[in-house]
Design an enzyme around this catalytic site. Structure first.
Site, PDB file in Angstrom:
ATOM      1  N   GLY A 135       0.836  -1.209   0.000  1.00  0.00           N
ATOM      2  CA  GLY A 135       0.000   0.000   0.000  1.00  0.00           C
ATOM      3  C   GLY A 135       0.856   1.239   0.000  1.00  0.00           C
ATOM      4  CG  ASN A 136      -0.222   4.765  -1.458  1.00  0.00           C
ATOM      5  OD1 ASN A 136      -0.868   5.622  -0.875  1.00  0.00           O
ATOM      6  ND2 ASN A 136      -0.661   4.140  -2.548  1.00  0.00           N
ATOM      7  NE  ARG A 137       3.713   7.809   5.646  1.00  0.00           N
ATOM      8  CZ  ARG A 137       4.496   8.871   5.798  1.00  0.00           C
ATOM      9  NH1 ARG A 137       5.656   8.906   5.183  1.00  0.00           N
ATOM     10  NH2 ARG A 137       4.127   9.883   6.543  1.00  0.00           N
TER      11      ARG A 137
END
Ligand SMILES: Cc1cc2nc3c(=O)[nH]c(=O)nc-3n(C[C@H](O)[C@H](O)[C@H](O)COP(=O)(O)O)c2cc1C
Length: 408
Positions: free
Chosen positions: A218-220
């Site tokens: 995923g990413n932030r």
């Protein structure tokens, strides 16, 4: 600005206190009138303390301030209470507008100060409904809302989700107080709604690409920036659809929400909605690579450290830009790590989008997870720096830039 606040008797009446507080804090002069039923939910003392002015709950009551507004000298004569306040109000906000008050307003009733003031209003009247979902969905309430809208009342769409009454869910939640204030300020200023009549598609959040059935890459991205853009577009009069990838924050009321998880789901949803939109704002952080050959179960760690095979993800914005119809406006976001404005401009030109919003994610005070952002708006005409401010304010600047692009 002089804001007259009419408070009917619903469970969300306590939120009218917050509205009054925000309005006073923003420098507005606020007077409050209450229905008799509302006095059973919140007393006058709290409103009086917040606004610094007496509160009236009956048209037969004398106004100790003789029709004056906070900061003004009281008049010499006792005016007629039921007309004095509305006569000089710049905007009249009724919150929470109960089913009963909506029905009374739709029928033209003048049985108390709140309804009488609406009948005599020459200023904009904003109604912020709040009630149980079944009451809101009821044909009678919907017919009353339709009637009121046809008479130029601005009826704000209530939100969906958990309602103030214990254990209740549905549509009927009062719009957040700061959104009511925004609507009041916009309408009193006679602001032409910059995106009125346009359909705006916004993507927000970050995609998740499965490694197995449990884990993902995923990413932030929290989705805050995209949610604020959706909110600002809605407030600017647009019909807004939000494609939210794993967004855990509250979605603004009146926005059509489609939840997605992976880049593929986002691409599918964006492709099917793109043809019907006038403006696309791609705020979501979409994966650049995804694992291939994802097992159907959970990778067993006793089998040793697995290696991941990745494949590139199609660039959604580039793909949609290639299919764009005349008249569509495309906006992208470029999150670059340190001094990336030239890379962002190159992306804008090569993807063929109208506006690229660049931000530098090496700056830890802005961007992911932060309340703040600082961006540069890149168009074919040039670059505009938007200094560090709340994401809500940045969203307002982006909407303004979109309106300018469409006007040109
Ligand atoms: C605990 C309680 C909560 C209520 N909440 C709401 C509400 O959220 N919305 C609504 O339309 N009516 C609600 N009602 C019903 C109204 O209070 C009732 O219809 C009343 O007559 C409204 O009068 P008014 O619109 O003149 O203030 C509630 C009643 C009670 C007892």
């Amino acid at each position: 600005m002089r804001i007259l606040l009419g408070v009917p008797g619903g469970i969300a009446a306590y939120k009218a206190l917050e509205f009054a507080r925000l309005a006073v804090k923003a420098g507005h002069s606020v007077r409050v009138i209450q229905t008799p039923a509302s006095l059973r939910f919140v007393g006058r003392a709290s409103f009086a303390a917040i606004t610094g002015a007496p509160v009236l709950a009956s048209e037969f009551e004398d106004d100790p301030s003789k029709g004056s507004w906070p900061g003004e000298e009281p008049g010499l004569h006792s005016p007629i209470s039921h007309l004095a306040l509305i006569e000089r109000a710049d905007v009249y906000v009724v919150a929470p507008a109960t089913a009963n008050t909506l029905a009374r307003l739709a029928s033209g009733s003048a049985e108390d100060l709140v309804t009488t003031s609406a009948l005599a209003a020459q200023c904009k009247v904003i109604l912020a409904p709040a009630m149980n979902g079944l009451m809101w969905d009821n044909e009678a309430t919907q017919a009353n809302v339709k009637t009121l809208r046809a008479r130029e009342f601005e009826v704000l769409d209530p939100g969906a989700g958990q309602l103030a009454s214990h254990g209740e869910e549905g549509t009927g939640r009062l719009v957040e107080p700061h959104e009511i204030l925004f609507a009041a300020e916009a309408s009193a200023a006679g602001a032409e709604k910059a995106l009125a009549g346009l359909r705006v598609l916004v993507t927000a959040g970050g995609t998740r690409e499965p490694i197995d059935r449990v884990r993902y890459i995923g990413n932030r991205s929290s989705g805050k920036m995209g949610v604020e853009i959706a909110r600002a577009a809605k407030q600017a009069g647009a019909d807004v659809t939000l494609l939210a990838a794993n967004v855990a924050i509250e979605i603004p009321s009146g926005v059509t929400l489609i939840r997605v998880e992976t880049a593929q789901e986002l691409e599918n949803a964006a492709s099917s909605a793109f043809g019907q939109c006038d403006v696309l704002v791609m705020t979501a952080a979409v994966a650049d690579f995804r694992p291939v050959g994802v097992p159907s179960g959970k990778i067993d760690k006793s089998q040793g450290t697995p290696s991941l095979d990745l494949e590139p993800v199609r660039d959604i914005l580039r793909g949609l830009a290639a299919e764009r119809a005349p008249g569509q406006t495309l906006v992208g976001f470029a999150a670059e790590f340190g001094n990336g404005v030239d890379r962002a401009e190159a992306k804008r030109a090569s993807k063929g989008v109208d506006l690229m919003v660049y931000n530098d994610i090496s700056n830890t005070e802005i961007g992911f997870d932060s309340e703040l952002n600082e961006v540069t708006l890149l168009t074919a005409e040039g670059r505009t720096a938007v200094e560090k401010q709340t994401k809500q304010a940045v969203a307002g600047r982006i909407i303004q830039a979109i309106a300018e692009l469409r006007a040109s």
